[in-house]
Design a protein around this motif. Structure first.
Motif, short mmCIF file in Angstrom:
data_model
loop_
_atom_site.label_atom_id
_atom_site.label_comp_id
_atom_site.label_asym_id
_atom_site.label_seq_id
_atom_site.Cartn_x
_atom_site.Cartn_y
_atom_site.Cartn_z
N HIS A 32 0.99 -0.91 -0.13
CA HIS A 32 0.28 -0.03 -0.18
C HIS A 32 0.89 1.66 0.35
N LEU A 33 1.51 0.88 0.77
CA LEU A 33 2.52 2.86 0.82
C LEU A 33 3.50 2.43 -0.46
N ASP A 34 4.02 1.73 -1.31
CA ASP A 34 4.21 1.90 -2.73
C ASP A 34 3.13 2.08 -4.03
N ARG A 35 2.39 2.23 -3.41
CA ARG A 35 0.49 1.95 -4.90
C ARG A 35 0.25 3.65 -3.99
N PHE A 36 0.27 4.28 -2.77
CA PHE A 36 0.36 5.67 -2.54
C PHE A 36 1.34 6.19 -1.62
N PRO A 37 1.49 6.45 -2.91
CA PRO A 37 3.66 7.55 -1.93
C PRO A 37 3.39 8.59 -1.72
N ASP A 38 1.42 9.16 -1.91
CA ASP A 38 1.59 10.01 -0.88
C ASP A 38 1.32 9.78 0.29
N GLN A 39 1.20 8.62 0.59
CA GLN A 39 0.90 8.25 2.42
C GLN A 39 2.37 7.72 2.94
N ARG A 40 3.17 7.29 1.66
CA ARG A 40 4.00 7.14 1.98
C ARG A 40 5.40 8.11 2.50
N ASP A 41 5.00 9.61 1.85
CA ASP A 41 5.44 10.22 2.11
C ASP A 41 5.26 10.76 3.53
N ARG A 89 6.27 9.22 5.96
CA ARG A 89 8.23 9.85 6.20
C ARG A 89 8.14 10.73 6.52
N ASP A 90 7.97 11.88 6.22
CA ASP A 90 8.01 13.08 6.68
C ASP A 90 7.34 13.72 8.17
#
Length: 80
Positions: A39-48, A51-52
């Motif tokens: 899911h973090l790969d599919r939704f880069p905004d959520q990954r960011d 992370r941030d």
């Protein structure tokens, strides 16, 4: 263990229940980790976001440790 000692549960039942809990824990953990990565790969905004952090400060994801000298396993690592 007390149930096994008093005869309320057989050794085979105790082993079977223990194995069930062990395998269920492994399955649950591997599913959680793999789905999180997917899911973090599919939704880069959520990954960011993870992370941030919400205010730009890193709070959730930190790099994995690279120094494992603190980890001691077995009697060979013990000093007298």
């Amino acid at each position: 263990m007390d149930a096994n000692d008093t005869g309320q549960i057989s050794a085979d039942e105790l082993l079977g229940s223990s194995m069930l809990l062990f395998i269920a824990g492994i399955t649950t953990t591997s599913g959680l980790i793999s789905n999180s990565v997917l899911h973090l790969d599919r939704f880069p905004d959520q990954r960011d976001f993870m992370r941030d952090g919400p205010s730009g400060s890193s709070f959730a994801m930190t790099p994995p440790p690279t120094d494992f000298r603190w980890l001691t396993v077995g009697p060979q690592d013990q000093k007298d």
